[in-house]
Design an enzyme around this catalytic site. Structure first.
Site, PDB file in Angstrom:
ATOM      1  CG  HIS A 165     -83.827   4.223  98.237  1.00  0.00           C
ATOM      2  ND1 HIS A 165     -84.356   4.370  99.496  1.00  0.00           N
ATOM      3  CD2 HIS A 165     -82.881   3.249  98.374  1.00  0.00           C
ATOM      4  CE1 HIS A 165     -83.780   3.527 100.340  1.00  0.00           C
ATOM      5  NE2 HIS A 165     -82.878   2.835  99.679  1.00  0.00           N
ATOM      6  CD  GLU A 336     -79.781  -4.092 104.687  1.00  0.00           C
ATOM      7  OE1 GLU A 336     -80.345  -5.052 104.151  1.00  0.00           O
ATOM      8  OE2 GLU A 336     -79.808  -2.946 104.214  1.00  0.00           O
ATOM      9  CD  GLU A 352     -77.256  -6.067 100.622  1.00  0.00           C
ATOM     10  OE1 GLU A 352     -77.252  -5.454 101.705  1.00  0.00           O
ATOM     11  OE2 GLU A 352     -77.861  -5.678  99.604  1.00  0.00           O
ATOM     12  CB  CYS A 354     -75.611  -5.243  97.126  1.00  0.00           C
ATOM     13  SG  CYS A 354     -77.058  -5.604  96.152  1.00  0.00           S
ATOM     14  CB  CYS A 432     -80.699  -4.593  96.208  1.00  0.00           C
ATOM     15  SG  CYS A 432     -80.487  -5.401  97.801  1.00  0.00           S
ATOM     16  CB  CYS A 433     -78.510  -9.405  96.008  1.00  0.00           C
ATOM     17  SG  CYS A 433     -78.266  -8.674  97.630  1.00  0.00           S
TER      18      CYS A 433
HETATM   19  O1  FUB Z   1     -81.726   0.340 100.007  1.00  0.00           O
HETATM   20  C1  FUB Z   1     -81.512  -0.346  98.778  1.00  0.00           C
HETATM   21  C2  FUB Z   1     -80.875  -1.678  99.030  1.00  0.00           C
HETATM   22  O2  FUB Z   1     -81.718  -2.459  99.877  1.00  0.00           O
HETATM   23  C3  FUB Z   1     -79.565  -1.648  99.772  1.00  0.00           C
HETATM   24  O3  FUB Z   1     -78.454  -1.425  98.976  1.00  0.00           O
HETATM   25  C4  FUB Z   1     -79.546  -2.993 100.377  1.00  0.00           C
HETATM   26  O4  FUB Z   1     -78.594  -3.121 101.393  1.00  0.00           O
HETATM   27  C5  FUB Z   1     -80.951  -3.150 100.859  1.00  0.00           C
HETATM   28  O5  FUB Z   1     -81.120  -2.515 102.078  1.00  0.00           O
HETATM   29 ZN    ZN Z   2     -78.381  -6.433  97.779  1.00  0.00          ZN
END
Ligand code: FUB
Ligand code: ZN
Length: 671
Positions: A165, A336, A352, A354, A432-433
């Protein structure tokens, strides 16, 4: 018409509902998350986020002191996520956690920025400045700043755009840096983010010899457009446009990187077809809505109609076929992802946090193109339900997955529901959330208001005060309301006489035909796409009042949502309600609501602030016979009796704040 978010520095939110959330983020969540990022919260999943920046800084220092004798690490893949057995075993110069752990800092600093913009706080700013020093010390001289590769070996950086990433981390870094710069005027982190973006700009593009790829996880696109907004430097817009245009073009870049995937459409990474051809929301839900947000930015900035049509079709695919009543998206935990149209299971939902946040980003961007309640109604729905459910009332535990039905035993014993947690978690390995909620809540006014030169758009109702510049004159707008508990909205507009000021007020779709407006002598108004536009302000202060009817509504899902067939849910204004075991006992699925649906309201205070609870007449089917009957698995219908009961409902976002237990949003009803 150029519509932009209203500067959050110029709005002060003073609201019964939202101030408690923004204050929670400011006083609890931001300090708590700083402890988490430094692995100082016992019993919480370790983060290693700041550890990794420190480790990368250490290597940079070695590089400087050892000069040509320095041997940089050679890349070895250590896994998508690496954690030591024990925290104490962690080595000072190694990377731990998920490979995008850097982004947790960036989201945290973004929330800090928004918080400082409205609440200057010397102590927090000092902590943030020191954190920024640590982050900037990790940056390589060429601008590269992703600790995973700096620590594990730069020789392989940007060789796996699909899964690693780096561009995602860059995107978050840009967003965080802008928020901090706009709040404090300090540009150290902004310059670091620009340095990283400049490095990437030099590497990617259509020119010969450049990488023809794009992010495996979107966000860089919308972040680069924002960087362009702030710096007016065209290369950032160019890079964002390149990423969007290039995605899904043949030959598929991710197939070149991962030849084993050749011929399999890559929905997950949104790389199956070029973006302008996309019509159905598919694949990883967060990636999808982040991409669509970037596409909407590009459509606005370039006037590209084809791109806008794709955005509109994707919006419609989500909200008309693939969204939960809570504004949650992502029907399946497999990948997801979005599932097929109308497949919205309640107990295995992914939804999720996010993803709903990304839906808000998408809505906010569509509103900049076309102010229409088609977007703001959904933005509000996601905010009050599927997003706020992601955080506990004390700001110290979080949901990643937001189901609409929970049986705690099933979450623990059924592998298909392993992703569903019956209680919020202190932190997540893949976290992440939580910081995403923090950055959203602390910038809530950005979603409530937007403006053009002469118009203030009010998308969400919350007590607040702001001053808008209209042709060099200051127009003051004061909003007072008890929304969403009550539908009473009072808006005072002062100083607009002699200007072209217009006030555009959203009438939510659910209030259509059920609202009253008093315009205090303003006779000129229009109704366009769900917004009432008021103008002709001539007095010193105009007192406008809008009353939205806040009656509970019984809601029914489209018949194609088989999961909800012959079941009802209850909403009141934008708020979705649910039942909990705590109020109703076990076996919520067995409760049958009686018709006609008589719903009474009461105010309860067990959630800290006053909250409207709802009661409905209902019954359950219970064994009526002998002891033998009570213990049998199956019985004849004549052996069951109806047991009267009152079904107590509370706002969905508040569930699981009183311990573990069953929860349900949908109910059977008697015909
Ligand atoms: O890949 C980064 C974050 O982790 C994604 O946005 C989420 O869904 C989780 O997979
Ligand atoms: Zn998240």
């Amino acid at each position: 018409m150029d519509i932009r978010p209203f500067d959050i520095k110029k709005v002060s939110v003073d609201d019964r509902f939202w101030s408690s959330k923004t204050e929670l983020v400011r006083k609890e969540v931001i300090p708590y998350q700083w402890e988490i990022l430094n692995d100082r919260v016992p019993d919480a999943n370790p983060s290693f986020c700041m550890h990794n920046f420190r480790a990368a800084g250490l290597l940079n220092k070695r590089m400087k002191t050892e000069g040509s004798a320095y041997e940089p690490p050679k890349y070895t893949y250590r896994g998508f996520a690496v954690f030591p057995d024990k925290r104490e075993d962690a080595k000072d110069d190694e990377f731990y956690g998920f490979l995008f752990q850097d982004s947790d800092f960036s989201k945290w600093i973004e929330a800090v920025g928004y918080s400082l913009a409205t609440h200057p706080d010397k102590v927090l700013e000092d902590i943030a400045d020191k954190a920024i020093d640590i982050v900037c010390a990790a940056q390589l001289p060429n601008g590269y700043l992703d600790t995973y590769y700096i620590i594990n070996g730069m020789d392989k950086s940007f060789t796996d755009l699909r899964d690693h990433h780096e561009l995602y981390c860059m995107g978050h870094l840009i967003e965080g840096a802008i928020a901090y710069y706009e709040a404090t005027g300090k540009d150290k982190l902004l310059n670091a983010a620009k340095g990283f973006a400049d490095y990437v700009y030099g590497l990617f593009g259509k020119e010969e010899g450049k990488i023809k790829g794009y992010p495996g996880h979107e966000i860089a696109e919308m972040a680069l457009f924002r960087l362009f907004d702030v710096t007016h430097e065209n290369r950032y817009k160019e890079l964002a446009e390149y990423f969007i245009d290039q995605r899904g073009q043949a030959p598929l870049y991710f197939e070149q990187e991962h030849p084993e995937m050749k011929g399999k459409p890559d929905y997950y990474h949104q790389a199956h077809i070029p973006v302008r051809e996309q019509r159905e929301a598919v694949g990883h839900a967060v990636r999808a809505v982040y991409l669509y947000s970037g596409m909407a930015d590009m459509a606005r900035l370039t006037g590209d109609k084809e791109l806008l049509n794709a955005c509109k079709a994707l919006w419609s695919s989500i909200v008309n076929e693939k969204m939960y009543i809570t504004g949650g998206i992502g029907g399946t935990h497999i990948g997801e992802s979005f599932s097929f149209p109308f497949d919205l299971p309640n107990d295995t939902a992914y939804a999720e946090t996010c993803a709903s946040i990304g839906l808000v980003f998408f809505a906010e961007r569509m509103l900049r193109i076309e102010p229409s309640r088609e977007y703001s109604d959904i933005m509000e729905l996601a905010l009050y339900n599927g997003i706020l459910s992601g955080m506990a009332l004390d700001g110290k535990s979080f949901f990643y997955v937001n189901p609409l039905e929970v049986l705690p035993e099933a979450c623990k014993k059924d592998e298909r529901k392993e992703h569903v947690k019956p209680i919020r978690q202190k932190w997540f390995g893949c976290a992440c959330c939580p910081p995403n909620i923090a950055r959203l809540v602390s910038s809530i006014s950005k979603y409530a208001y937007s403006e053009s030169d002469d118009t203030l758009f009010v998308h969400l109702y919350m007590g607040s005060h702001l001053v808008k510049d209209v042709g060099g004159k200051e127009v003051r707008v004061d909003v007072a309301t008890d929304y969403p508990d009550k539908g009473n909205i009072k808006i005072d507009v002062t100083g607009a006489a002699g200007t072209d000021f217009k006030l555009a007020l959203r009438i939510p779709g659910w209030a259509e035909g059920k609202y009253a407006i008093k315009t205090d002598g303003l006779e000129t108004y229009e109704f366009i796409n769900g917004y009432i536009y008021l103008n002709g302000f001539t007095g010193d202060t105009h007192h406008i009042s809008l009353e939205l009817e806040m009656k509970p509504r019984v809601v029914f899902a489209d018949r194609k949502v088989t999961e909800d067939a012959n079941r009802i849910a209850v909403m009141r204004g934008p708020v979705v309600y649910c039942a909990e075991e705590k109020d109703n006992g076990k076996n919520l699925k067995g409760i049958i609501v009686k018709r006609p649906f008589e719903i009474s309201e009461s105010t309860i205070s067990e959630f800290g602030t006053d909250t409207v609870a709802l009661d409905l007449e209902a019954y359950r089917l219970m064994p009526s016979g002998s002891e033998f009957m009570e213990s049998s698995l199956y019985m004849n219908f004549e052996d069951v009796a109806e047991e009267e009961k009152i079904l107590r409902l509370i706002p969905y976002s508040l569930w699981a704040n009183r311990g573990e237990g069953e929860m349900s949003v949908y109910f059977n009803y008697s015909v």
